[in-house]
Motif scaffolding. Structure first.
Motif, PDB file in Angstrom:
ATOM      1  N   SER A  73       0.820  -1.218   0.000  1.00  0.00           N
ATOM      2  CA  SER A  73       0.000   0.000   0.000  1.00  0.00           C
ATOM      3  C   SER A  73       0.852   1.265   0.000  1.00  0.00           C
ATOM      4  CB  SER A  73      -0.942   0.007   1.207  1.00  0.00           C
ATOM      5  OG  SER A  73      -0.207   0.124   2.415  1.00  0.00           O
ATOM      6  N   GLN A  74       2.117   1.142   0.382  1.00  0.00           N
ATOM      7  CA  GLN A  74       2.998   2.298   0.426  1.00  0.00           C
ATOM      8  C   GLN A  74       3.732   2.543  -0.893  1.00  0.00           C
ATOM      9  OE1 GLN A  74       2.999   4.283   3.202  1.00  0.00           O
ATOM     10  NE2 GLN A  74       1.382   2.856   3.831  1.00  0.00           N
ATOM     11  N   LEU A  75       3.522   1.671  -1.864  1.00  0.00           N
ATOM     12  CA  LEU A  75       4.210   1.793  -3.148  1.00  0.00           C
ATOM     13  C   LEU A  75       3.392   2.612  -4.139  1.00  0.00           C
ATOM     14  CD1 LEU A  75       5.455  -1.890  -3.660  1.00  0.00           C
ATOM     15  CD2 LEU A  75       6.688   0.019  -2.604  1.00  0.00           C
ATOM     16  N   SER A  76       4.077   3.283  -5.038  1.00  0.00           N
ATOM     17  CA  SER A  76       3.399   3.975  -6.122  1.00  0.00           C
ATOM     18  C   SER A  76       2.830   2.949  -7.095  1.00  0.00           C
ATOM     19  CB  SER A  76       4.372   4.894  -6.867  1.00  0.00           C
ATOM     20  OG  SER A  76       5.367   4.105  -7.518  1.00  0.00           O
ATOM     21  N   GLN A  77       1.910   3.375  -7.950  1.00  0.00           N
ATOM     22  CA  GLN A  77       1.340   2.461  -8.940  1.00  0.00           C
ATOM     23  C   GLN A  77       2.428   1.868  -9.830  1.00  0.00           C
ATOM     24  OE1 GLN A  77      -2.113   1.604  -9.349  1.00  0.00           O
ATOM     25  NE2 GLN A  77      -1.119   0.018 -10.573  1.00  0.00           N
ATOM     26  N   ARG A  78       3.387   2.679 -10.209  1.00  0.00           N
ATOM     27  CA  ARG A  78       4.467   2.209 -11.074  1.00  0.00           C
ATOM     28  C   ARG A  78       5.306   1.134 -10.392  1.00  0.00           C
ATOM     29  NH1 ARG A  78       8.975   6.069 -14.087  1.00  0.00           N
ATOM     30  NH2 ARG A  78      10.109   4.386 -15.149  1.00  0.00           N
ATOM     31  N   ARG A  79       5.654   1.355  -9.121  1.00  0.00           N
ATOM     32  CA  ARG A  79       6.467   0.367  -8.400  1.00  0.00           C
ATOM     33  C   ARG A  79       5.670  -0.905  -8.138  1.00  0.00           C
ATOM     34  NH1 ARG A  79       9.266   2.441  -3.200  1.00  0.00           N
ATOM     35  NH2 ARG A  79      10.175   0.343  -3.378  1.00  0.00           N
ATOM     36  N   ARG A  80       4.376  -0.760  -7.898  1.00  0.00           N
ATOM     37  CA  ARG A  80       3.531  -1.936  -7.693  1.00  0.00           C
ATOM     38  C   ARG A  80       3.434  -2.746  -8.977  1.00  0.00           C
ATOM     39  NH1 ARG A  80      -0.335   0.461  -5.231  1.00  0.00           N
ATOM     40  NH2 ARG A  80      -1.862   0.624  -6.905  1.00  0.00           N
ATOM     41  N   ASP A  81       3.299  -2.068 -10.102  1.00  0.00           N
ATOM     42  CA  ASP A  81       3.244  -2.757 -11.395  1.00  0.00           C
ATOM     43  C   ASP A  81       4.553  -3.502 -11.660  1.00  0.00           C
ATOM     44  OD1 ASP A  81       0.713  -1.755 -11.782  1.00  0.00           O
ATOM     45  OD2 ASP A  81       1.322  -0.176 -13.168  1.00  0.00           O
ATOM     46  N   ARG A  82       5.661  -2.867 -11.329  1.00  0.00           N
ATOM     47  CA  ARG A  82       6.967  -3.504 -11.541  1.00  0.00           C
ATOM     48  C   ARG A  82       7.134  -4.718 -10.632  1.00  0.00           C
ATOM     49  NH1 ARG A  82      11.844  -1.940 -13.874  1.00  0.00           N
ATOM     50  NH2 ARG A  82      13.165  -3.806 -13.927  1.00  0.00           N
ATOM     51  N   LEU A  83       6.697  -4.575  -9.383  1.00  0.00           N
ATOM     52  CA  LEU A  83       6.778  -5.692  -8.442  1.00  0.00           C
ATOM     53  C   LEU A  83       5.949  -6.874  -8.950  1.00  0.00           C
ATOM     54  CD1 LEU A  83       7.809  -6.569  -5.588  1.00  0.00           C
ATOM     55  CD2 LEU A  83       5.620  -5.743  -4.698  1.00  0.00           C
ATOM     56  N   ARG A  84       4.763  -6.585  -9.455  1.00  0.00           N
ATOM     57  CA  ARG A  84       3.906  -7.641  -9.990  1.00  0.00           C
ATOM     58  C   ARG A  84       4.528  -8.283 -11.221  1.00  0.00           C
ATOM     59  NH1 ARG A  84      -0.130  -4.755 -10.818  1.00  0.00           N
ATOM     60  NH2 ARG A  84       0.146  -4.366 -13.031  1.00  0.00           N
ATOM     61  N   GLY A  85       5.029  -7.476 -12.148  1.00  0.00           N
ATOM     62  CA  GLY A  85       5.608  -8.010 -13.380  1.00  0.00           C
ATOM     63  C   GLY A  85       6.815  -8.888 -13.135  1.00  0.00           C
ATOM     64  N   ASP A  86       7.593  -8.550 -12.109  1.00  0.00           N
ATOM     65  CA  ASP A  86       8.810  -9.305 -11.820  1.00  0.00           C
ATOM     66  C   ASP A  86       8.553 -10.565 -10.999  1.00  0.00           C
ATOM     67  OD1 ASP A  86      10.318  -7.438 -13.151  1.00  0.00           O
ATOM     68  OD2 ASP A  86      10.983  -6.384 -11.349  1.00  0.00           O
ATOM     69  N   ASN A  87       7.436 -10.601 -10.253  1.00  0.00           N
ATOM     70  CA  ASN A  87       7.279 -11.645  -9.250  1.00  0.00           C
ATOM     71  C   ASN A  87       6.014 -12.485  -9.328  1.00  0.00           C
ATOM     72  OD1 ASN A  87       9.611 -11.144  -7.165  1.00  0.00           O
ATOM     73  ND2 ASN A  87       8.797  -9.109  -7.647  1.00  0.00           N
ATOM     74  N   VAL A  88       5.020 -12.062 -10.112  1.00  0.00           N
ATOM     75  CA  VAL A  88       3.727 -12.746 -10.104  1.00  0.00           C
ATOM     76  C   VAL A  88       3.386 -13.249 -11.511  1.00  0.00           C
ATOM     77  CG1 VAL A  88       1.279 -12.584  -9.526  1.00  0.00           C
ATOM     78  CG2 VAL A  88       2.949 -11.212  -8.252  1.00  0.00           C
ATOM     79  N   GLY A  89       2.960 -14.510 -11.580  1.00  0.00           N
ATOM     80  CA  GLY A  89       2.498 -15.099 -12.838  1.00  0.00           C
ATOM     81  C   GLY A  89       1.050 -15.536 -12.691  1.00  0.00           C
ATOM     82  N   PHE A  90       0.243 -15.299 -13.726  1.00  0.00           N
ATOM     83  CA  PHE A  90      -1.176 -15.630 -13.689  1.00  0.00           C
ATOM     84  C   PHE A  90      -1.492 -16.739 -14.696  1.00  0.00           C
ATOM     85  CE2 PHE A  90      -0.876 -11.266 -12.259  1.00  0.00           C
ATOM     86  CZ  PHE A  90      -1.812 -11.172 -11.235  1.00  0.00           C
ATOM     87  N   VAL A  91      -2.290 -17.718 -14.253  1.00  0.00           N
ATOM     88  CA  VAL A  91      -2.818 -18.755 -15.136  1.00  0.00           C
ATOM     89  C   VAL A  91      -4.341 -18.696 -15.033  1.00  0.00           C
ATOM     90  CG1 VAL A  91      -2.909 -21.215 -15.696  1.00  0.00           C
ATOM     91  CG2 VAL A  91      -0.803 -20.227 -14.761  1.00  0.00           C
ATOM     92  N   PHE A  92      -5.005 -18.440 -16.164  1.00  0.00           N
ATOM     93  CA  PHE A  92      -6.451 -18.248 -16.158  1.00  0.00           C
ATOM     94  C   PHE A  92      -7.181 -19.426 -16.786  1.00  0.00           C
ATOM     95  CE2 PHE A  92      -4.537 -13.991 -16.407  1.00  0.00           C
ATOM     96  CZ  PHE A  92      -5.104 -13.391 -15.303  1.00  0.00           C
TER      97      PHE A  92
END
Length: 239
Positions: A73-92
């Motif tokens: 919650s303390q991260l900017s939208q840009r940093r949150r997007d980067r954190l997600r892109g580097d660390n999270v994978g989605f399977v739908f």
């Protein structure tokens, strides 16, 4: 240290008539590296909302969301997007493959946002991941020429190509027959075990949920710590 931790998370939305609709209530969940967590929930239970929060696509209305000790919650939208892109994978469930792209081009997509070796070697890395899921001979095939099981394996390869630390599988076998579904889950379990990633599977299928190391049920926005104890009223307390 836990990889992902939700502490007393709530989520509510404001409706057009200015009333507040609560969706998640006091959700507490800890996910560790290398762990497989299953969450069972019916339609309307808050599964999509919880998935969006776990995947850093949305933030809680209240409560704490930590990723590897960092308060998201303390991260900017840009940093949150980067954190997600580097660390999270989605399977739908619906694969979400691009029809006009080959299997290889679909798997390459997440690497377009990488840097250094990952970017310059993106085609080779994607081809190796397709080989790993048993589709090395189908790298130039279009999604329309692939079976449902093959399309899901392409989707898995795309989700894992950046070696994410957290994999979120949203009804990953819902569009597959029983045998293919279990084959896909076994493949995901194997890759998760080899990479030491955490896997969170959100499903309505108890048989798929049973594959997890820990089982939960989401009922009217409340997360219960045992999927078999759906009549209990005590929510998960993170113990």
């Amino acid at each position: 240290m836990s990889l992902l931790q939700l502490g007393r998370v709530t989520r509510a939305v404001r409706l057009p008539d200015d009333t507040i609709l609560p969706i998640l209530h006091d959700v507490r969940l800890t996910v560790n590296a290398g762990e497989r967590v299953s969450i069972v929930g019916r339609s309307g239970s808050g599964k999509s909302t919880l998935l969006n929060i776990l995947g850093l696509l949305d933030t809680p209305t209240s409560g704490e969301l930590l990723f590897d000790g960092t308060d998201v919650s303390q991260l900017s939208q840009r940093r949150r997007d980067r954190l997600r892109g580097d660390n999270v994978g989605f399977v739908f469930q619906q694969f979400n493959l691009l029809d006009g792209r080959t299997a290889l081009e679909n798997v390459v997509m997440p690497l377009m946002y990488a840097t250094g070796r990952e970017f310059w070697m993106r085609n080779r890395i994607a081809a190796e991941m397709l080989e790993r899921v048993g589709l090395g001979h189908r790298i130039n095939s279009m999604p329309s020429s692939l079976s449902g099981g093959e399309q899901q394996r392409v989707a898995i390869a795309r989700a894992l190509v950046r070696r994410p630390r957290l994999i979120l599988a949203d009804e990953p076998t819902g569009a597959l027959d029983l045998e293919t579904g279990h084959t896909v889950m076994a493949l995901m379990d194997e890759i998760v075990r080899e990479d030491g990633a955490a896997l969170v599977t959100i499903t309505h299928d108890p048989a798929i949920a049973e594959r997890g190391d820990r089982h939960y049920r989401l009922e009217k926005g409340v997360l219960y710590s045992d999927a078999r104890a759906v009549t209990e009223t005590t929510p998960e307390v993170g113990a």
